[in-house]
Every structure is written in structure tokens, then in C-alpha cells.
Design an enzyme around this catalytic site. Structure first.
Site, PDB file in Angstrom:
ATOM      1  CB  SER A   1      -0.900   0.004   1.237  1.00 37.99           C
ATOM      2  OG  SER A   1      -1.585   1.238   1.375  1.00 37.99           O
TER       3      SER A   1
ATOM      4  CE1 TYR B   1      -6.327   4.713  -1.882  1.00 35.42           C
ATOM      5  CE2 TYR B   1      -4.576   4.146  -0.332  1.00 35.42           C
ATOM      6  CZ  TYR B   1      -5.879   4.002  -0.784  1.00 35.42           C
ATOM      7  OH  TYR B   1      -6.725   3.139  -0.141  1.00 35.42           O
TER       8      TYR B   1
ATOM      9  CB  THR C   1      -6.628   2.503  -4.935  1.00 40.92           C
ATOM     10  OG1 THR C   1      -5.988   1.255  -4.636  1.00 40.92           O
ATOM     11  CG2 THR C   1      -7.966   2.551  -4.216  1.00 40.92           C
TER      12      THR C   1
ATOM     13  CE  LYS D   1      -7.640  -3.051  -3.896  1.00 41.40           C
ATOM     14  NZ  LYS D   1      -8.549  -2.244  -3.063  1.00 41.40           N
TER      15      LYS D   1
ATOM     16  CG  HIS E   1     -11.490   0.442  -0.247  1.00 42.96           C
ATOM     17  ND1 HIS E   1     -10.726   0.995  -1.237  1.00 42.96           N
ATOM     18  CD2 HIS E   1     -10.764   0.588   0.889  1.00 42.96           C
ATOM     19  CE1 HIS E   1      -9.595   1.467  -0.738  1.00 42.96           C
ATOM     20  NE2 HIS E   1      -9.587   1.227   0.555  1.00 42.96           N
TER      21      HIS E   1
END
Length: 357
Positions: A112, A136, A162, A230, A254
């Protein structure tokens, strides 16, 4: 290394022990869902509603396996650890423990942006692991590209953008306990980047900084790594992403942590597969708890799945050994399901292996 408690034989067992081990505040963060949790529960309910069709006396089953090739890499089973933020909340080793467990079990690992270990630390501790980087997008393209270049330099083999969380979901469980990250746990990969603009309006502040289709088009041109999107829950979004050149999709809500009252991922998966055709890699997450869930996802159009919260739970209970055990449980369950449904390989799994009333 923490021992695995006697009697743990399923992922739900790890969830039970994790709740006993973690603080109330951390548990609220890890297990919480958006608003009333309808989407979170529906992910499980709709997976449970999919029924398997057992077959008997099948020939040629002795040489079977559950390996899957994804973006040119072979995995021991069609699974990656999902991009989970702040894994040091569960265990001091955090992401370093999870990536080692993933490598030991031959599955993939997606780091992440909000990891509590750096991009480089994870690469160093497990250089041979199949490592993807979840991105992100940041308020500026320069900051976004900085993260991508770090992932490229550290040997990550794919970028997963994402798109379904431009703002945090309204998570009441966290609000009730006033959850805050403890000292020593932070988004270390963002430490050197400017802080995002703060404000009290969703539209004027947060959505003004959110990525859009132009961002994805630009990003596709910045890297030669496979690019996956995603958070895809609508066929039209899937088609548009493919037109922009993405190499794969992740059907995800999510885990029910962002927008409540959505359909389950397993419900929309067949429509998205139909929209993009048979060849594009599709992964599914949100709700996977059993090896039979992986079978169901493959049967309805996925190539692989992502595993989220259960990794946290296993990490909290037994560290890297717990995560490895969790992954092995899923492999054993998947192989048992395949054998009983007459499938000697992942390629044998399709919708005919499900019961259709």
C-alpha cells in the site's frame, strides 16, 4: 516468532483470536466498515449464495495443482495479499512479515501507498517475492510520479491504481473510539511529500484534489510496468479503463469500507468480465475467507483474488508464521474444492462447476 494457537484451522479462527489480542481502537479500525456495514456483510452473503456443483469419479485428477499465471508470473495459487495500510498496527514487523509470508507460500504481495514500511525496506527483505505497488494518486502529478519511480527502482513488477477511495468512507466504529494512529505507525512512504490540503468540504477540498480519467491516461504514459485499476464496480468504467490501456482490473468495493449500500463484488464480476472479454486479467477482492471463495471467483470470471483483513488478523495473532499459515489454509481449501468439483487445474474452473437452480 509467535506460535499459532492450538485449534486454529480457518481464517475465522484467526479473526476471533485477533479481536482478543488487539486494542479496542485498533480493532475498530481494522474490522470496521462504512456507515451501517451493508456492503461489508453483502460481500460475504453473496459469496455464500454461490453454490458449488460436486462431480464424482473424475479421471486424471492425480496430477492436479492450483497454480496460476498472472501477468507472466506463476503463483502457487491465484492469490495476492491486498494492499493493506499500516500493518504495524497488527505486528511490529508489519509489511515485512507479510511479504516474507507471501514469498514463502508462493503468492503475490501488493504494498500500500499507506504502508508503515517503506517501498525499499519491503523490497530489501524479500527481493524475490512477486511484489506489486498500490498507488494512491497524490495531489500533484510530480508527487505521484515520485512514488511510481521509487517502486520501479525497487523492482516492483506492477502498479495498482486505487480509484474507489478519493475520500475516506464514513466509518462510525472508528469515530466512536476516536481512532488515531499510535506513535511509531505512519504512512512512511509519504513522509517526504507535502501534506494534502485540509478543509471541511468534501467537494471543495478533497474532490478538488482527486484523480480522474485524465490522471489515469497520463499515468499510463509514465511507466512501462503493467498498470491495473482497482475499485472497478461498473462495466462502463471497466471498458473505459481498457480503452486507456490498463493491463488488468481489480473488482473491489474496498471491503465495504468506503461506500455503503453497494452490491457485492461477486455480483458485478460476471458483468465486468462480459464487458471486457475473456483475456484481460481480472482480480476480485472484498469478502474472501475460504478457498472455496477463490474457486467461486474464478468460476465467475476472475483470474485471481486479493486477501485483505484476514492477513491483518493472522499477523496480529502469530506474526509472519500466522500469515503463512493463513495462506496455506486457503491453498488446502482451494485444492480440496477443486478436487471435489472435478477440476485438476485453475483452467478447468468455469461457471459449469457451479450449481444453477
Amino acid at each position: 516468532m509467535t506460535a499459532i494457537p492450538a485449534g486454529i484451522c480457518s481464517l475465522s479462527d484467526y479473526e476471533y483470536y485477533a479481536q482478543q489480542a488487539l486494542s479496542q481502537s485498533t480493532w475498530a479500525y481494522l474490522s470496521g466498515a462504512a456507515m451501517d456495514g451493508y456492503t461489508h456483510r453483502r460481500n460475504r452473503q453473496k459469496l455464500d449464495d454461490v453454490l458449488l456443483q460436486q462431480r464424482i469419479l473424475c479421471e486424471g485428477m492425480g496430477q492436479g495443482d492450483c497454480q496460476q499465471t498472472l501477468l507472466g508470473r506463476t503463483l502457487a495459487l491465484p492469490l495476492l495479499i491486498a494492499p493493506l495500510a499500516y500493518q504495524k498496527l497488527a505486528h511490529p514487523m508489519g509489511e515485512l512479515a507479510s511479504v516474507q509470508a507471501a514469498a514463502a507460500q508462493g503468492v503475490g504481495f501488493c504494498l500500500s501507498t499507506l504502508a508503515s514500511s517503506t517501498i525499499e525496506q519491503v523490497a530489501e527483505v524479500s527481493p524475490k517475492a512477486e511484489r506489486w505497488f498500490q498507488l494512491y494518486c497524490q495531489p500533484s502529478r510530480e508527487e505521484t510520479l515520485h512514488l511510481v519511480r521509487r517502486a520501479e527502482a525497487a523492482g516492483y513488477s506492477a502498479i495498482v491504481v486505487t480509484a474507489d477511495a478519493p475520500i475516506n468512507g464514513v466509518r462510525n466504529a472508528e469515530q466512536r473510539v476516536n481512532f488515531m494512529l499510535p506513535e511509531g505507525v505512519s504512512a512512511v512512504n509519504l513522509a517526504e511529500l507535502p501534506k494534502p490540503q485540509q478543509g471541511d468540504s468534501v467537494f471543495a477540498c478533497w474532490m478538488g484534489q482527486a484523480p480522474d480519467w485524465n490522471t489515469l491516461s497520463w499515468l499510463r504514459k509514465q511507466t512501462t510496468l503493467p498498470l491495473l485499476l482497482k475499485g472497478v464496480m461498473h462495466p462502463d468504467d471497466a471498458v473505459r479503463a481498457v480503452a486507456l490501456g490498463v493491463d488488468g482490473l481489480v473488482v473491489s468495493n474496498h471491503g465495504g469500507r468506503v461506500l455503503d449500500s453497494q452490491p457485492a463484488t461477486i455480483e458485478v464480476l460476471p458483468r465486468i468480465r462480459q464487458a471486457v472479454g475473456p483475456n484481460l486479467p481480472i482480480l476480485l477482492d472484498s469478502g474472501i475467507r475460504r478457498g472455496s471463495d477463490i474457486f467461486k471467483a474464478i468460476a465467475l470470471g476472475a483470474n485471481a483474488v486479493l486477501l485483505g483483513r484476514p492477513v491483518f488478523y493472522a499477523l496480529a495473532v502469530a506474526g509472519p508464521l500466522g500469515v503463512a499459515h493463513c495462506l496455506r489454509i486457503l491453498r488446502d481449501e482451494l485444492e480440496a474444492t477443486m478436487a471435489l468439483c472435478g477440476c485438476a487445474s485453475i483452467a478447468d474452473i468455469d461457471s459449469t462447476k457451479l450449481f444453477h437452480p
